[in-house]
Scaffold this motif. Sequence first.
Motif, mmCIF file in Angstrom:
data_model
loop_
_atom_site.group_PDB
_atom_site.id
_atom_site.type_symbol
_atom_site.label_atom_id
_atom_site.label_comp_id
_atom_site.label_asym_id
_atom_site.label_seq_id
_atom_site.Cartn_x
_atom_site.Cartn_y
_atom_site.Cartn_z
ATOM 1 N N LYS A 26 0.826 -1.206 0.000
ATOM 2 C CA LYS A 26 0.000 0.000 0.000
ATOM 3 C C LYS A 26 0.859 1.254 0.000
ATOM 4 O O LYS A 26 0.528 2.249 -0.640
ATOM 5 N N ILE A 27 1.964 1.201 0.731
ATOM 6 C CA ILE A 27 2.871 2.357 0.757
ATOM 7 C C ILE A 27 3.447 2.615 -0.620
ATOM 8 O O ILE A 27 3.522 3.755 -1.085
ATOM 9 N N ARG A 28 3.856 1.540 -1.317
ATOM 10 C CA ARG A 28 4.393 1.704 -2.672
ATOM 11 C C ARG A 28 3.339 2.293 -3.600
ATOM 12 O O ARG A 28 3.620 3.141 -4.451
ATOM 13 N N GLN A 29 2.087 1.863 -3.417
ATOM 14 C CA GLN A 29 1.017 2.377 -4.254
ATOM 15 C C GLN A 29 0.770 3.856 -3.982
ATOM 16 O O GLN A 29 0.546 4.643 -4.897
ATOM 17 N N LEU A 30 0.812 4.246 -2.712
ATOM 18 C CA LEU A 30 0.611 5.644 -2.349
ATOM 19 C C LEU A 30 1.713 6.537 -2.891
ATOM 20 O O LEU A 30 1.503 7.725 -3.134
ATOM 21 N N GLN A 31 2.902 5.968 -3.077
ATOM 22 C CA GLN A 31 4.024 6.746 -3.602
ATOM 23 C C GLN A 31 3.875 7.013 -5.091
ATOM 24 O O GLN A 31 4.494 7.916 -5.634
ATOM 25 N N ARG A 32 3.054 6.210 -5.778
ATOM 26 C CA ARG A 32 2.795 6.429 -7.190
ATOM 27 C C ARG A 32 1.586 7.340 -7.347
ATOM 28 O O ARG A 32 0.805 7.540 -6.423
ATOM 29 N N SER A 33 1.440 7.889 -8.524
ATOM 30 C CA SER A 33 0.259 8.708 -8.800
ATOM 31 C C SER A 33 -0.966 7.805 -8.860
ATOM 32 O O SER A 33 -0.967 6.797 -9.554
ATOM 33 N N ALA A 34 -1.998 8.172 -8.110
ATOM 34 C CA ALA A 34 -3.234 7.393 -8.148
ATOM 35 C C ALA A 34 -3.874 7.523 -9.521
ATOM 36 O O ALA A 34 -3.860 8.589 -10.120
ATOM 37 N N TYR A 35 -4.418 6.430 -10.020
ATOM 38 C CA TYR A 35 -5.137 6.503 -11.285
ATOM 39 C C TYR A 35 -6.614 6.240 -11.016
ATOM 40 O O TYR A 35 -6.981 5.661 -9.991
ATOM 41 N N LYS A 36 -7.463 6.714 -11.916
ATOM 42 C CA LYS A 36 -8.893 6.635 -11.690
ATOM 43 C C LYS A 36 -9.506 5.400 -12.356
ATOM 44 O O LYS A 36 -9.063 4.981 -13.417
ATOM 45 N N VAL A 37 -10.517 4.861 -11.682
ATOM 46 C CA VAL A 37 -11.243 3.700 -12.191
ATOM 47 C C VAL A 37 -12.723 4.037 -12.238
ATOM 48 O O VAL A 37 -13.178 5.039 -11.678
ATOM 49 N N PHE A 38 -13.489 3.186 -12.918
ATOM 50 C CA PHE A 38 -14.936 3.348 -12.970
ATOM 51 C C PHE A 38 -15.570 2.617 -11.790
ATOM 52 O O PHE A 38 -15.377 1.417 -11.631
ATOM 53 N N GLN A 39 -16.301 3.354 -10.959
ATOM 54 C CA GLN A 39 -17.102 2.700 -9.924
ATOM 55 C C GLN A 39 -18.476 2.443 -10.519
ATOM 56 O O GLN A 39 -19.111 3.357 -11.049
ATOM 57 N N LEU A 40 -18.918 1.200 -10.440
ATOM 58 C CA LEU A 40 -20.151 0.789 -11.101
ATOM 59 C C LEU A 40 -21.267 0.546 -10.103
ATOM 60 O O LEU A 40 -21.063 -0.096 -9.067
ATOM 61 N N ASP A 41 -22.442 1.078 -10.427
ATOM 62 C CA ASP A 41 -23.649 0.721 -9.701
ATOM 63 C C ASP A 41 -24.251 -0.460 -10.452
ATOM 64 O O ASP A 41 -25.116 -0.324 -11.311
ATOM 65 N N GLY A 42 -23.740 -1.638 -10.143
ATOM 66 C CA GLY A 42 -24.140 -2.857 -10.836
ATOM 67 C C GLY A 42 -23.547 -4.042 -10.112
ATOM 68 O O GLY A 42 -22.453 -3.943 -9.559
ATOM 69 N N THR A 43 -24.249 -5.132 -10.078
ATOM 70 C CA THR A 43 -23.806 -6.294 -9.317
ATOM 71 C C THR A 43 -22.930 -7.208 -10.162
ATOM 72 O O THR A 43 -23.376 -7.772 -11.157
ATOM 73 N N ALA A 44 -21.672 -7.307 -9.762
ATOM 74 C CA ALA A 44 -20.740 -8.258 -10.369
ATOM 75 C C ALA A 44 -20.333 -9.262 -9.291
ATOM 76 O O ALA A 44 -20.483 -9.002 -8.092
ATOM 77 N N TYR A 45 -19.819 -10.385 -9.720
ATOM 78 C CA TYR A 45 -19.403 -11.442 -8.809
ATOM 79 C C TYR A 45 -17.958 -11.830 -9.120
ATOM 80 O O TYR A 45 -17.410 -11.409 -10.144
ATOM 81 N N PRO A 46 -17.332 -12.622 -8.248
ATOM 82 C CA PRO A 46 -15.919 -12.969 -8.470
ATOM 83 C C PRO A 46 -15.609 -13.510 -9.863
ATOM 84 O O PRO A 46 -14.574 -13.195 -10.436
ATOM 85 N N GLY A 47 -16.512 -14.318 -10.436
ATOM 86 C CA GLY A 47 -16.274 -14.877 -11.770
ATOM 87 C C GLY A 47 -16.300 -13.847 -12.879
ATOM 88 O O GLY A 47 -15.884 -14.122 -14.008
ATOM 89 N N ASN A 48 -16.814 -12.633 -12.580
ATOM 90 C CA ASN A 48 -16.848 -11.555 -13.568
ATOM 91 C C ASN A 48 -15.493 -10.882 -13.762
ATOM 92 O O ASN A 48 -15.358 -10.041 -14.665
ATOM 93 N N SER A 49 -14.523 -11.185 -12.932
ATOM 94 C CA SER A 49 -13.207 -10.593 -13.105
ATOM 95 C C SER A 49 -12.714 -10.823 -14.529
ATOM 96 O O SER A 49 -12.651 -11.956 -15.000
#
Length: 242
Positions: A166-189
């Motif tokens: 997590k520390i290494r990730q915080l040291q990098r520039s955060a990138y943006k993702v899409f937050q979805l209002d929709g139900t996905a499950y583990p197999g949807n990866s």
Amino acid sequence: MLFVWQSCHAELVATIDRVKPAIVGVGTFQKMRSPPLNFLGTGFVVEDGSHAITNAHVIPELAGGPNRESLVIMTGRGERPELRVARVVALDKEYDLALLRFEGAPLPTLKLGDADKIKEGQVLAFTGFPIGMILGFYPVTHRALIASITPIILPVHNARQLDSSKIRQLQRSAYKVFQLDGTAYPGNSGSPLYDPGTGEVYGVVNMVFVKSKKESALSNPSGISYAIPGTYIKELLKRNRP
């Protein structure tokens, strides 16, 4: 309003027919194992029809020696999908993406759209295998609203929750993702997130928000999922052009 809804619904029906042939399962195969096929996630075919995109976290460490495993993709429909041996071309753990190349004749492909044009409130769709192959190899489609375009770094409540990764990730520039209002499950990866009208892919589902324990993702889904924007898929393909 009813006419608009019917028109949009008809578009999605036609789009699903075009999208499904490009949806693949990702797993491992070991002949002496019971069952020999282990489903791990979803992927979709791109470029020349012999490459597929999925999530990096879907790809396991393969067992060697006498119990040697093979990485495979699954295509077709029904109780006995066709298995194709695959190999990892590129693995990008920072953006949770993997590019695979698989054997056999080329499959139908999906086109990548311009993810920078996606806006909050837009309705997209994703197709994959939410519960794996429990009921056979049949892809499932869900709608999802783009609820937010948000940094992927999740806040922690105190410093004790910050491990080295997590520390290494915080040291990098955060990138943006899409937050979805929709139900996905583990197999949807690894499922493609696409336009219901055109079928153009704007992202890949990679995370499901779990309210309590991991096991509750199926019995008590949160309805909140995340997707990596297609911008990073394009960059991965550019670096590893077939």
